[in-house]
Design an enzyme around this catalytic site. Structure first.
Site, PDB file in Angstrom:
ATOM      1  N   SER A 147       2.604   8.574   2.674  1.00  0.00           N
ATOM      2  CA  SER A 147       3.477   9.059   1.495  1.00  0.00           C
ATOM      3  C   SER A 147       4.891   8.565   2.353  1.00  0.00           C
ATOM      4  O   SER A 147       5.114   8.756   3.645  1.00  0.00           O
ATOM      5  CB  SER A 147       3.603  10.642   1.554  1.00  0.00           C
ATOM      6  OG  SER A 147       4.625  11.042   0.946  1.00  0.00           O
ATOM      7  N   TYR A 159       3.384  18.833   5.541  1.00  0.00           N
ATOM      8  CA  TYR A 159       2.850  17.678   4.901  1.00  0.00           C
ATOM      9  C   TYR A 159       3.320  16.259   5.293  1.00  0.00           C
ATOM     10  O   TYR A 159       2.589  15.499   5.620  1.00  0.00           O
ATOM     11  CB  TYR A 159       3.191  17.951   3.384  1.00  0.00           C
ATOM     12  CG  TYR A 159       2.510  16.694   2.188  1.00  0.00           C
ATOM     13  CD1 TYR A 159       1.357  16.477   2.136  1.00  0.00           C
ATOM     14  CD2 TYR A 159       3.606  15.585   2.027  1.00  0.00           C
ATOM     15  CE1 TYR A 159       0.974  15.219   1.454  1.00  0.00           C
ATOM     16  CE2 TYR A 159       3.120  14.454   1.331  1.00  0.00           C
ATOM     17  CZ  TYR A 159       1.872  14.621   1.047  1.00  0.00           C
ATOM     18  OH  TYR A 159       1.342  13.262  -0.134  1.00  0.00           O
ATOM     19  N   LYS A 163       1.505  12.991   7.463  1.00  0.00           N
ATOM     20  CA  LYS A 163       1.518  11.821   6.779  1.00  0.00           C
ATOM     21  C   LYS A 163       2.186  10.917   7.968  1.00  0.00           C
ATOM     22  O   LYS A 163       1.719   9.735   8.011  1.00  0.00           O
ATOM     23  CB  LYS A 163       2.367  11.878   5.503  1.00  0.00           C
ATOM     24  CG  LYS A 163       1.533  12.481   4.357  1.00  0.00           C
ATOM     25  CD  LYS A 163       0.270  11.708   4.025  1.00  0.00           C
ATOM     26  CE  LYS A 163      -0.419  12.409   2.762  1.00  0.00           C
ATOM     27  NZ  LYS A 163      -1.862  11.747   2.271  1.00  0.00           N
TER      28      LYS A 163
HETATM   29  N1  LIG Z   1       1.227  11.981  -6.208  1.00  0.00           N
HETATM   30  C1  LIG Z   1       2.310  11.951  -5.457  1.00  0.00           C
HETATM   31  O1  LIG Z   1       3.514  12.071  -5.870  1.00  0.00           O
HETATM   32  C2  LIG Z   1       1.911  11.382  -3.989  1.00  0.00           C
HETATM   33  C3  LIG Z   1       3.020  10.860  -3.336  1.00  0.00           C
HETATM   34  C4  LIG Z   1       2.737  10.310  -2.003  1.00  0.00           C
HETATM   35  C5  LIG Z   1       1.539  10.438  -1.356  1.00  0.00           C
HETATM   36  N2  LIG Z   1       0.442  11.104  -2.366  1.00  0.00           N
HETATM   37  C6  LIG Z   1      -0.798  11.120  -1.685  1.00  0.00           C
HETATM   38  O2  LIG Z   1      -1.941  10.395  -2.568  1.00  0.00           O
HETATM   39  C7  LIG Z   1      -3.051  10.731  -2.545  1.00  0.00           C
HETATM   40  C8  LIG Z   1      -3.751  11.284  -3.778  1.00  0.00           C
HETATM   41  O3  LIG Z   1      -3.085  12.274  -4.307  1.00  0.00           O
HETATM   42  P1  LIG Z   1      -2.825  12.452  -6.175  1.00  0.00           P
HETATM   43  O4  LIG Z   1      -1.230  12.518  -6.261  1.00  0.00           O
HETATM   44  O5  LIG Z   1      -3.658  11.267  -6.568  1.00  0.00           O
HETATM   45  O6  LIG Z   1      -3.504  13.852  -5.892  1.00  0.00           O
HETATM   46  P2  LIG Z   1      -4.495  14.314  -7.229  1.00  0.00           P
HETATM   47  O7  LIG Z   1      -4.302  13.845  -8.390  1.00  0.00           O
HETATM   48  O8  LIG Z   1      -4.589  16.017  -7.160  1.00  0.00           O
HETATM   49  O9  LIG Z   1      -6.173  14.060  -6.497  1.00  0.00           O
HETATM   50  C9  LIG Z   1      -6.254  14.298  -5.322  1.00  0.00           C
HETATM   51  C10 LIG Z   1      -7.817  13.910  -5.103  1.00  0.00           C
HETATM   52  O10 LIG Z   1      -8.334  14.365  -3.692  1.00  0.00           O
HETATM   53  C11 LIG Z   1      -9.713  14.971  -3.895  1.00  0.00           C
HETATM   54  N3  LIG Z   1      -9.569  16.057  -2.788  1.00  0.00           N
HETATM   55  C12 LIG Z   1      -8.671  16.920  -2.588  1.00  0.00           C
HETATM   56  N4  LIG Z   1      -8.901  17.733  -1.659  1.00  0.00           N
HETATM   57  C13 LIG Z   1     -10.100  17.209  -1.013  1.00  0.00           C
HETATM   58  C14 LIG Z   1     -11.151  17.388   0.048  1.00  0.00           C
HETATM   59  N5  LIG Z   1     -10.778  18.529   0.957  1.00  0.00           N
HETATM   60  N6  LIG Z   1     -12.147  16.537   0.414  1.00  0.00           N
HETATM   61  C15 LIG Z   1     -12.301  15.736  -0.411  1.00  0.00           C
HETATM   62  N7  LIG Z   1     -11.501  15.359  -1.717  1.00  0.00           N
HETATM   63  C16 LIG Z   1     -10.364  15.964  -1.817  1.00  0.00           C
HETATM   64  C17 LIG Z   1      -9.387  15.700  -5.273  1.00  0.00           C
HETATM   65  O11 LIG Z   1     -10.619  16.065  -5.640  1.00  0.00           O
HETATM   66  P3  LIG Z   1     -11.472  17.403  -5.769  1.00  0.00           P
HETATM   67  O12 LIG Z   1     -10.659  18.570  -5.979  1.00  0.00           O
HETATM   68  O13 LIG Z   1     -12.706  17.215  -6.279  1.00  0.00           O
HETATM   69  O14 LIG Z   1     -11.879  17.469  -4.156  1.00  0.00           O
HETATM   70  C18 LIG Z   1      -8.743  14.445  -5.925  1.00  0.00           C
HETATM   71  O15 LIG Z   1      -9.884  13.377  -6.461  1.00  0.00           O
HETATM   72  C19 LIG Z   1      -3.053  12.127  -1.273  1.00  0.00           C
HETATM   73  O16 LIG Z   1      -3.439  11.806  -0.130  1.00  0.00           O
HETATM   74  C20 LIG Z   1      -1.413  12.466  -1.449  1.00  0.00           C
HETATM   75  O17 LIG Z   1      -0.804  13.233  -0.157  1.00  0.00           O
HETATM   76  C21 LIG Z   1       0.702  11.540  -3.551  1.00  0.00           C
END
Ligand SMILES: NC(=O)c1ccc[n+]([C@@H]2O[C@H](COP(=O)([O-])OP(=O)(O)OC[C@H]3O[C@@H](n4cnc5c(N)ncnc54)[C@H](OP(=O)(O)O)[C@@H]3O)[C@@H](O)[C@H]2O)c1
Length: 244
Positions: A147, A159, A163
């Site tokens: 991130s 968080y 990261k």
């Molecule tokens: N969205 C943003 O603005 C943003 C920015 C920077 C970085 N990120 C990073 O991008 C990544 C994906 O985020 P996203 O925004 O796409 O989130 P999201 O739409 O909420 O998706 C999260 C995914 O992770 C899975 N997950 C959560 N906890 C888990 C666990 N303990 N074991 C296995 N799977 C798990 C969820 O599925 P289940 O609920 O089925 O487990 C889901 O598939 C993360 O690492 C996040 O920190 C996001």
């Protein structure tokens, strides 16, 4: 094809957190580029829908439920992928969490444990398991979804710390495993419109500026493919108009 090769033909990819958001977009982009893709997360029904979308591209898709912070489940996940496909060419450590948004001074121990277990220990142990497979098969490619909050503090507290550690883990693994032809890189997304970050964009001025999961998938395809064959240990920021 010339030297710029974005194809993932004949590759097998494993994407954690592949049921929605950034992980789903990466899984579909990889399938469209020719890879067979395994998606994992905790909830099987959501994953099965994505596996169907992968199959619709003409590639093999497989859904496996696995909690990223539970090492026995990760061992089972790796065994199942090996059993089904015989190899793992690409691992994307994408699953992540942020259960506590408050200041460090009020943070409780449980929140530290959850954030570090899911965002750092899980990717560490899964990478270790998959690296052994990649060493045996003669190479591979690991991509960690970090991130911009891991580069600069941005009000996301613990968080951010998790990261930042993931970015250093990327560099340490790249250095150790480069000799095995395993490349390890990271992507640092800024604000991306997903369920995970809803509290940060819904109904705010950022709603119009936040990027889409597909914006991250483009960087992931670059890192997963031979187009980036000399890139190792790097973190690509995909900050977008939000500036991260
Ligand atoms: N969205 C943003 O603005 C943003 C920015 C920077 C970085 N990120 C990073 O991008 C990544 C994906 O985020 P996203 O925004 O796409 O989130 P999201 O739409 O909420 O998706 C999260 C995914 O992770 C899975 N997950 C959560 N906890 C888990 C666990 N303990 N074991 C296995 N799977 C798990 C969820 O599925 P289940 O609920 O089925 O487990 C889901 O598939 C993360 O690492 C996040 O920190 C996001």
């Amino acid at each position: 094809m010339g030297i710029v090769n974005f194809s993932l033909d004949n590759k097998v990819a494993l994407v954690t957190g592949g049921s929605r958001g950034i992980g789903r977009a990466i899984a579909l982009a990889f399938a469209e580029a020719g890879a067979d893709v395994v998606v994992s997360s905790r909830k099987l029904p959501d994953l099965e829908q994505v596996a169907e979308e992968i199959k619709a591209t003409g590639r093999k898709g497989l859904a496996i439920a696995s909690h990223v912070a539970k090492v026995d489940e990760s061992k089972n996940l790796v065994e199942k992928v090996k059993g089904e496909f015989g190899r793992i060419d690409i691992l994307v450590n994408n699953a992540g969490t942020n259960p506590y948004m408050g200041p460090l001074v009020d943070a409780e121990e449980w929140a530290w444990d959850v954030v570090m277990n899911v965002n750092l220990k899980g990717p560490f142990l899964l990478s270790q398991l998959v690296a052994r497979v990649m060493q045996e098969q003669g190479g591979g490619n690991i991509i960690n979804i970090a991130s911009t909050a891991g580069i600069n503090p941005s009000g996301l507290h613990m968080y951010s710390i998790s990261k930042a550690a993931l970015i250093m883990m990327t560099r340490v693994m790249a250095m150790e495993w480069g000799k095995d032809d395993i490349r390890v890189n990271a992507i640092a997304p800024g604000l991306i419109k997903t369920r995970f970050s809803e509290a940060l964009w819904k109904g705010t001025p950022a709603e119009d500026r936040a990027a889409a999961p597909e914006d991250v998938a483009g960087a992931a395809l670059y890192l997963a493919s031979d187009a980036s064959r000399i890139v190792n240990g790097e973190t690509i920021a995909v900050g977008g108009a939000s500036g991260g």
